[in-house]
Design a protein around this motif. Structure first.
Motif, PDB file in Angstrom:
ATOM      1  N   LEU A  92       0.839  -1.001  -0.401  1.00  0.00           N
ATOM      2  CA  LEU A  92      -0.003   0.227  -0.245  1.00  0.00           C
ATOM      3  C   LEU A  92       0.818   1.125   0.081  1.00  0.00           C
ATOM      4  CD1 LEU A  92      -2.059  -0.359   2.824  1.00  0.00           C
ATOM      5  CD2 LEU A  92      -3.191   0.081   0.232  1.00  0.00           C
ATOM      6  N   ASP A  93       1.089   2.401  -0.599  1.00  0.00           N
ATOM      7  CA  ASP A  93       1.514   3.415  -1.182  1.00  0.00           C
ATOM      8  C   ASP A  93       0.593   4.194   0.257  1.00  0.00           C
ATOM      9  OD1 ASP A  93       3.456   4.613  -1.759  1.00  0.00           O
ATOM     10  OD2 ASP A  93       2.905   5.913  -3.651  1.00  0.00           O
ATOM     11  N   LEU A  94       1.775   4.051   1.609  1.00  0.00           N
ATOM     12  CA  LEU A  94       0.800   5.010   2.214  1.00  0.00           C
ATOM     13  C   LEU A  94       1.676   6.556   2.463  1.00  0.00           C
ATOM     14  CD1 LEU A  94      -1.126   2.518   4.247  1.00  0.00           C
ATOM     15  CD2 LEU A  94      -1.705   3.925   2.878  1.00  0.00           C
ATOM     16  N   LYS A  95       1.364   7.679   2.391  1.00  0.00           N
ATOM     17  CA  LYS A  95       1.999   8.405   3.199  1.00  0.00           C
ATOM     18  C   LYS A  95       1.812   9.481   4.647  1.00  0.00           C
ATOM     19  CE  LYS A  95      -0.193  12.250   1.046  1.00  0.00           C
ATOM     20  NZ  LYS A  95       0.333  13.842   0.646  1.00  0.00           N
ATOM     21  N   ALA A  96       3.452   8.915   5.199  1.00  0.00           N
ATOM     22  CA  ALA A  96       3.490   9.054   6.938  1.00  0.00           C
ATOM     23  C   ALA A  96       2.653  10.318   6.770  1.00  0.00           C
ATOM     24  CB  ALA A  96       4.324   9.102   7.089  1.00  0.00           C
ATOM     25  N   ALA A  97       2.155   9.992   8.248  1.00  0.00           N
ATOM     26  CA  ALA A  97       1.168  10.965   8.519  1.00  0.00           C
ATOM     27  C   ALA A  97       1.683  11.952   9.433  1.00  0.00           C
ATOM     28  CB  ALA A  97       0.183  10.833   9.840  1.00  0.00           C
ATOM     29  N   ALA A  98       1.116  13.768   9.731  1.00  0.00           N
ATOM     30  CA  ALA A  98       2.235  14.507  10.502  1.00  0.00           C
ATOM     31  C   ALA A  98       1.855  14.224  11.906  1.00  0.00           C
ATOM     32  CB  ALA A  98       1.630  16.026  10.250  1.00  0.00           C
ATOM     33  N   GLU A  99       3.071  14.540  12.537  1.00  0.00           N
ATOM     34  CA  GLU A  99       3.198  13.967  14.131  1.00  0.00           C
ATOM     35  C   GLU A  99       1.193  15.277  14.431  1.00  0.00           C
ATOM     36  OE1 GLU A  99       4.418  13.278  17.594  1.00  0.00           O
ATOM     37  OE2 GLU A  99       5.322  12.522  15.539  1.00  0.00           O
ATOM     38  N   GLU A 100       1.327  16.059  13.839  1.00  0.00           N
ATOM     39  CA  GLU A 100      -0.077  16.847  14.389  1.00  0.00           C
ATOM     40  C   GLU A 100      -1.356  16.163  14.349  1.00  0.00           C
ATOM     41  OE1 GLU A 100       1.272  19.525  11.512  1.00  0.00           O
ATOM     42  OE2 GLU A 100      -1.708  20.227  11.779  1.00  0.00           O
TER      43      GLU A 100
END
Lengths: 271, 337, 690
Positions: free
Chosen positions: B177-185
């Motif tokens: 799955l080509d997922l983008k890392a989520a931002a810390e916030e």
């Protein structure tokens, strides 16, 4: 090797009748795997097609792995067991539960109070204490009538090394003691050379509770009184839930409880 | 623990279902009854409109209602441990996840339970709305998934989802799955949002006060007896309770001998504790009702399990024909002087 | 848990196979086995609840013990046989009996647990294929008096209102039953209503659960229902509490009733029933003055020699108080089996065709003869007990019993066994080896409710679809299919249906009550309540709203009569039979659950502490119960649930069959046997040894 819930085979090597609808069974290992157990622990027997039930060790496994139980015919499983004969193979799981607190008993004056069929769970600990040499131990055994008494052979063996008083609700001849075990504690204390320092008891709950309260009144601390409880023990490993007693399960936390523990468990719920 | 951005829940679900058998709450048989059902490869992907609370919790996946323990083939006893294929439970709500964690501990040494459990990965979902009768915040079981209770956690944030990995097994499932890392916030925002969702739940002071009274032994015995009269011994509460674990076992004849089956039991049944002699330490229905609630709400069990045996799912209230589910009972307990 | 599990794991929504409440259940199927049950929150009756029986459904249909091929008895034991051989044997024996003695030499017992389609097939098989009206089923021994009594007074013998109405009533009257035991989910609705503020009035010789919760409990003597109700009516009239307008406009024969009940002043009624006068007055006031009083009753009304009159007096009470024809009121007999209402609706009765169309009427006979393409018998058929009596006298020679177990459930077991032994041929269609099946010459394997399509009709007249969840084991098949094939062998081809739906369509074509229904409409509506037709396309939750089915409600004066057998010196105790929450009928389904079986092992005798003390009986003491017909040994349970002087036994257990004791004395109208009262002696079997 079978796990938690699966029995292993054992052989019935000896059977004889003892008391009202009760029978002695001696079991021996089949595969050579022996186990050890402590006085007061229990095990389960399984008869295929009839289920499984819990029984107490009358004598602990010996060097050959042989052990004994006294079994009373009360339900479907024990009826099936009474149909079994010498040499028959049945299922076994165990040992389960805790044991009488031997280390706290050795060297103390110990009074054992048994009622009716409550004697067998006390047999192994009686064996141990009566042969210790250093522990003054006495047994008061109460029954409704002489016919209800069990463990004739064991009692006559203990007679040689310890005082035993046998008492009945309905004695069959004049020489016998009448009344409950508590009616004879003075007499036993005299034989033991002083008031008991520890009580072990097994029998009807009414009798055990009365005994505990009696000795509490006589200033014995509640942690020196131990009772063996009976519940419908099923799995032996604290999972099935049947033998609950307050927040504890009798098959793992018991069957032996100090009066101190019992008071606490009983106070958890209103019943 | 890592966090990714997910466009849709269906995207993750279908990706996982392609790897292993996947079970998720779905409406059974064109009805409005959510049940745990396998996601079929044969039917087109169904949209997930809301996280569903299925009729049953997830316990039967690990502790099935009926299970063979061993066989006796006429000569010997043969253990029959299950050999489960790996599977995924998708969309498990926090109340049910807390119950799984509770039972993981309870059945720690049970090889049957553990075999099934170890073959299963859990995908949790944060609840954003209170459900009917649910009170998970009151018993620390939700509404958001607790740390360490699932392999993956899904959390809705506006028009997308936050996907949090809690185990390496869970993270491994995401491969491909080509997922983008989520931002810390995003993660911080999730933390701060939980109290807001919890605040939407109706007041549960009756539960809080009831727990107190049970633990201070302040419930009159007569009240237990009155409520005991209303117990019809149906076994509905214990069947649906996600932490109930009592069982009995019996021998069933099979072709060449017998098999021992264990099956769910209920402490509300009259004969649950009855001994072969006929003696019954919990002969009164009131005693049994008291026992059930003691087991769910006594502080004694916190020592062992780190939490109460109730996870606030509310299923007992819905299924009890005698009106002595959790809300009814706790209201009456808390109303006594 | 296999990789292909997702293709075979499913939930099938259907209807619980136990009592007449008709709860919705989801059957969980894993690897083609039914592994559990899910409650259905959206089901209008059960609303997410089930009873102990419902929860254990998976055990009831467990493939263990199932009969999977036809079995033929040879030299005392059964051997598997082919359908061909079995059909051949049946055809020969039935044909011989019919040729030699006429069609009334054979008979059929249908089944209140089977589907409407099965029951319809059974009565069509009897009437069209065999040519006899000897068709009956176990409604005979539960609610035949309700059907007979309420048809006379209202014109329709079913629950007048709906289960939902329980929570619309402000007074609930529970007469001679304990719905929390036998109809638990409905009983739960009563508890819910009580918790929400409704009052409860319980009339029962036993101190039941609901009696303990009740605002008022009239603990009457066994068999004194009519005296009690006449007494209540006397009080109502004497105080002017009757619904005068309602009586004027909608009822007839008031004067005769007034005259009759005038003879039942409180003093006399107290003497007969044992209920104190002030309680009688309080109950009369409560019922007559309630805004909406819903009355429900069970076997404590019907299972008497006065069963039909008991039902009539219930009806008198509701009519006089005007507690009928509105929501939250009504007369609501609780039907025992899942489909006993349907089995009656289908005409599995000797006197009526489907939809209660009288066999005695030429027009109905012509209608059915025309549709079935067969000349139909005019003779009045025999009831189930008539058939067993006929078997003993040689009048009846062959019987086919579909899924019932009269050896356990019918009165006077020895009589039933002798009768079945006397038959030339006994055919039993069954799931498992019941006591009755064991006596058969030939057993045919039936499909269980979870293995076939069809409909059940619950006690509130709701016709509901059931769905097959798995395939039937072995060669088992639905009863209707077996009967259809057998009919063909007998030369009648009007039963070659392709599926259950085709039968249902035939039913709707012939029965005005079901006329507006179809499988599609049933599926869309969680079932429909009859009558369902052009006037009521969505069914009828409430009967008799504007007028009664027969026009005016008829008040019929009836008199108190003692049960046929009263306690005396030789048999000093009253004996009554009861049901337990955990079991259903002969126990052939519920006793397969290890849990339910554990709850009440093999039978018990309930005895009051006072009687127990007099006989030195302790809990679990072994006792013998003897009546003029036989004796049973079991263990005692001491409880104040039964009053002093009365002992009770559940009837589910073949090991302790209460029906060895019960009386075959019958209600003259319906032939209902007096299962609720006879005289016995109890002996303590352990006293001697102590």
């Amino acid at each position: 090797m079978n796990g938690l819930m699966t029995p292993q085979l054992i052989r019935i090597s000896e059977i004889y009748d003892d008391g009202e609808a009760a029978r002695h069974f001696t079991f021996e290992p089949v595969s050579g795997t022996r186990h050890s157990a402590r006085p007061g622990q229990f095990f389960t027997l399984a008869i295929p097609g009839h289920g499984e039930a819990a029984f107490t060790y009358l004598s602990l496994p010996d060097a050959q792995g042989r052990f004994k139980a006294l079994i009373r015919r009360v339900g479907a499983l024990t009826s099936a067991l009474f149909e079994c004969g010498h040499g028959d193979l049945i299922g076994f799981r165990g040992p389960f539960g805790n044991s009488w607190p031997l280390e706290q008993l050795l060297g103390k004056r110990v009074l054992i109070i048994a009622g009716g069929i409550g004697l067998p769970p006390l047999a192994a600990v009686t064996d141990r204490l009566s042969t210790d040499g250093n522990t003054p131990v006495g047994l008061i055994y109460g029954c409704r009538s002489p016919a209800e008494q069990v463990l004739k052979h064991e009692r006559s063996a203990w007679h040689a090394s310890m005082p035993i008083l046998e008492t009945f609700d309905r004695p069959s001849n004049k020489g016998q003691l009448t009344g409950t075990p508590l009616d004879h504690t003075q007499q036993m204390s005299a034989k033991l050379g002083g008031s008991p320092e520890a009580i072990l008891s097994c029998g009807p709950e009414v009798m055990m509770n009365a005994a505990a309260r009696h000795f509490i009144k006589n200033n014995l601390p509640p942690e020196k009184i131990w009772l063996a409880l009976e519940r419908r023990m099923h799995c032996g490993v604290g999972e099935c839930g049947h033998c609950y007693l307050g927040s504890s399960t009798v098959c793992t936390d018991g069957p032996i409880y100090s009066w101190q523990q019992l008071i606490r468990l009983q106070s958890q719920t209103t019943a | 623990m890592r966090a990714f951005l997910l466009e849709s829940l269906e995207q993750l679900r279908d990706h996982l279902a392609a790897q292993r058998p996947l079970f998720t709450p779905q409406f059974a048989a064109d009805s409005s009854e959510p049940s745990w059902l396998p996601l079929s490869h044969n039917t087109p992907s169904v949209a997930i409109e809301q996280p569903l609370l299925p009729a049953y919790p997830a316990k039967q996946f690990f502790f099935p209602e009926r299970e063979i323990l061993f066989r006796f083939d006429g000569t010997d006893f043969k253990e029959t441990l299950p050999k489960p294929a790996p599977q995924i439970l998708f969309g498990v709500r926090s109340c049910d996840l807390c119950a799984i964690a509770y039972q993981d501990q309870f059945f720690q040494q049970d090889p049957y339970y553990q075999a099934r459990r170890k073959a299963t990965l859990l995908v949790g979902i944060d609840c954003q709305l209170p459900c009917e009768g649910g009170f998970c915040p009151t018993v620390d079981a939700g509404p958001f998934v607790r740390d360490g209770m699932a392999d993956l956690v899904c959390h809705q944030q506006g028009d997308h989802w936050l996907l949090i990995t809690q185990t390496s097994e869970g993270e491994a499932l995401l491969e491909g799955l080509d997922l983008k890392a989520a931002a810390e916030e995003g993660i911080t925002q999730r933390r701060s949002q939980e109290p807001q969702v919890a605040a939407q739940f109706p007041s549960a002071t009756h539960i809080e006060r009831g727990i107190q009274r049970i633990n201070q032994s302040q419930v009159p015995a007569e009240l237990w007896q009155t409520m005991g009269l209303q117990c019809l011994s149906c076994s509905g509460c214990t069947s649906l309770c996600p932490t109930c674990s009592c069982f009995t076992s019996y021998d069933r004849p099979v072709d060449d001998g017998f098999e021992r089956e264990r099956c769910w039991d209920s402490c509300l049944y009259d004969a649950f504790q009855r001994e072969a002699s006929g003696h019954n330490p919990s002969a009164a229905a009131g005693q049994r009702v008291e026992r059930f609630w003691f087991h769910k709400f006594s502080d004694e069990y916190i020592k062992t399990f780190g939490r109460y045996g109730c996870t606030g799912c509310g299923r007992c209230e819905k299924t009890c024909p005698g009106v002595i589910g959790v809300h009814s009972v706790m209201k009456r307990i808390s109303a006594t002087p | 848990m296999d990789a292909d599990r997702d293709n075979i794991s499913r939930i099938i929504h259907t209807i619980c196979p136990f009592c007449g409440v008709g709860c919705g259940i989801g059957l969980r199927v894993e690897q083609e086995k039914i592994t559990g049950v899910e409650p259905l929150t959206s089901h209008p009756v059960s609303q997410g609840k089930l009873c102990a029986k419902g929860w254990s459904t998976a055990y009831a249909v467990d493939p263990i013990d199932r009969i999977t091929t036809p079995l033929i008895k040879e030299n005392g034991s059964f051997r598997p046989a082919s359908w061909d051989e079995a059909y051949q044997l049946i055809t020969e024996a039935f044909s011989t009996a019919i040729t030699e003695q006429g069609a009334d030499a054979v008979g059929v017992i249908a089944c209140a647990r089977a589907t409407n389609e099965d029951c319809y097939a059974a009565q069509k098989f009897a009437r069209a294929a065999l040519g006899t009206n000897n068709i009956d089923h176990c409604a005979r021994i539960c609610h035949s008096p309700s059907v007979a009594g309420l048809r006379q007074t209202l014109g329709s013998g079913a629950m007048t209102n709906s289960i939902d109405d329980i929570e619309k009533a402000d007074l609930i009257v529970i007469f001679g039953c304990d719905p929390t035991e036998n109809h638990s989910v409905l009983g739960g609705r009563i508890i819910r209503a009580k918790m929400a503020g409704a009052r409860l009035l319980v009339v029962d010789p036993r101190l039941t659960r609901l009696a303990r919760m009740a605002d008022l409990h009239l603990q009457l003597q066994l068999g004194t229902n009519i005296a009690l109700i006449n007494g209540l009516l006397q009080i109502i009239f004497a105080n002017g509490w009757e619904a005068a307008e309602f009586l004027n406009e909608r009822c007839e024969n008031e004067a005769a009733l007034r005259a009759k009940v005038a003879g039942y002043p409180p003093k006399r009624v107290t003497a007969i029933t044992g209920v104190p006068e002030e309680k009688l007055i309080a109950a009369a006031r409560m019922y007559a003055k309630a805004d909406r009083a819903l009355l429900t009753y069970g076997m404590g009304i019907t299972q008497y020699t006065t069963g039909t009159n008991n039902v009539i007096s219930i009806s008198n009470l509701a009519l006089v108080a005007g507690q009928i024809g509105r929501e939250g009121t009504g007369i609501n007999p609780l039907r025992g089996q899942n489909n006993v209402q349907g089995a009656c609706d289908m005409g599995a009765l000797p006197n009526v065709f489907p939809g209660y169309q009288e066999v005695a009427q030429q027009t109905s006979r012509d209608k059915f003869a025309d549709h079935w393409q067969k000349k139909l018998p005019e003779n009045k058929g025999l009831t189930s007990l008539g058939m067993t009596k006929g078997a003993l006298s040689g009048e009846v020679r062959c019987m086919l019993i579909m899924g019932e177990d009269p050896v356990v459930t019918d009165p006077d077991q020895h009589h039933v066994q002798r009768a079945l032994e006397a038959l030339d041929l006994l055919v039993v269609i069954e799931l498992v080896m019941t006591e009755t099946a064991a006596m058969a010459d030939l057993i045919l394997p039936a499909a269980a409710f979870s293995e076939k399509a069809g409909t059940f009709t619950n006690c509130e007249r709701r016709v509901q679809l059931i769905q097959p969840a798995i395939a039937a084991p072995g060669e088992a098949k639905p009863d209707w299919q077996i009967l259809g094939e057998l009919a063909s062998r007998l030369g009648y081809h009007g039963m070659d249906w392709p599926n259950a739906e085709a039968i249902f369509n035939e039913i709707t074509a012939l029965s005005p009550l079901y006329q507006g229904m179809s499988y599609l409409k049933l599926a869309e509506n969680y079932g429909l309540q009859w009558p369902c037709n052009e006037q009521a396309p969505n069914g009828t939750p409430l009967l008799h709203r504007q007028q009664f089915s027969r026009g005016k409600g008829r008040l019929i004066p009836v008199s108190h009569a003692d049960p046929a057998e009263m306690p005396d010196e030789a048999y000093p105790l009253f004996f009554t039979t009861t049901r337990l929450h955990y079991h259903y009928g002969c126990g052939s389904m519920t006793r397969k659950s290890p849990l339910l079986e554990r709850e009440t092992p093999s039978g018990v005798l309930f005895i009051n502490p006072a009687d127990a003390q007099a006989l030195a009986i302790k809990p679990q003491t072994k006792v013998r119960i003897s009546s003029r017909r036989g004796e049973v040994e079991t263990r005692a349970v001491i409880t104040d649930e039964v009053p002093p002087g009365t002992v009770a036994m559940p009837y589910h257990f073949k090991e302790a069959p209460s029906n060895r004791l019960t009386n075959t004395a019958q209600d003259p109208v319906t032939k209902m046997p007096e299962l609720k009262a006879c005289a016995v002696r109890v002996t303590n079997l352990e006293e001697a040894s102590q």
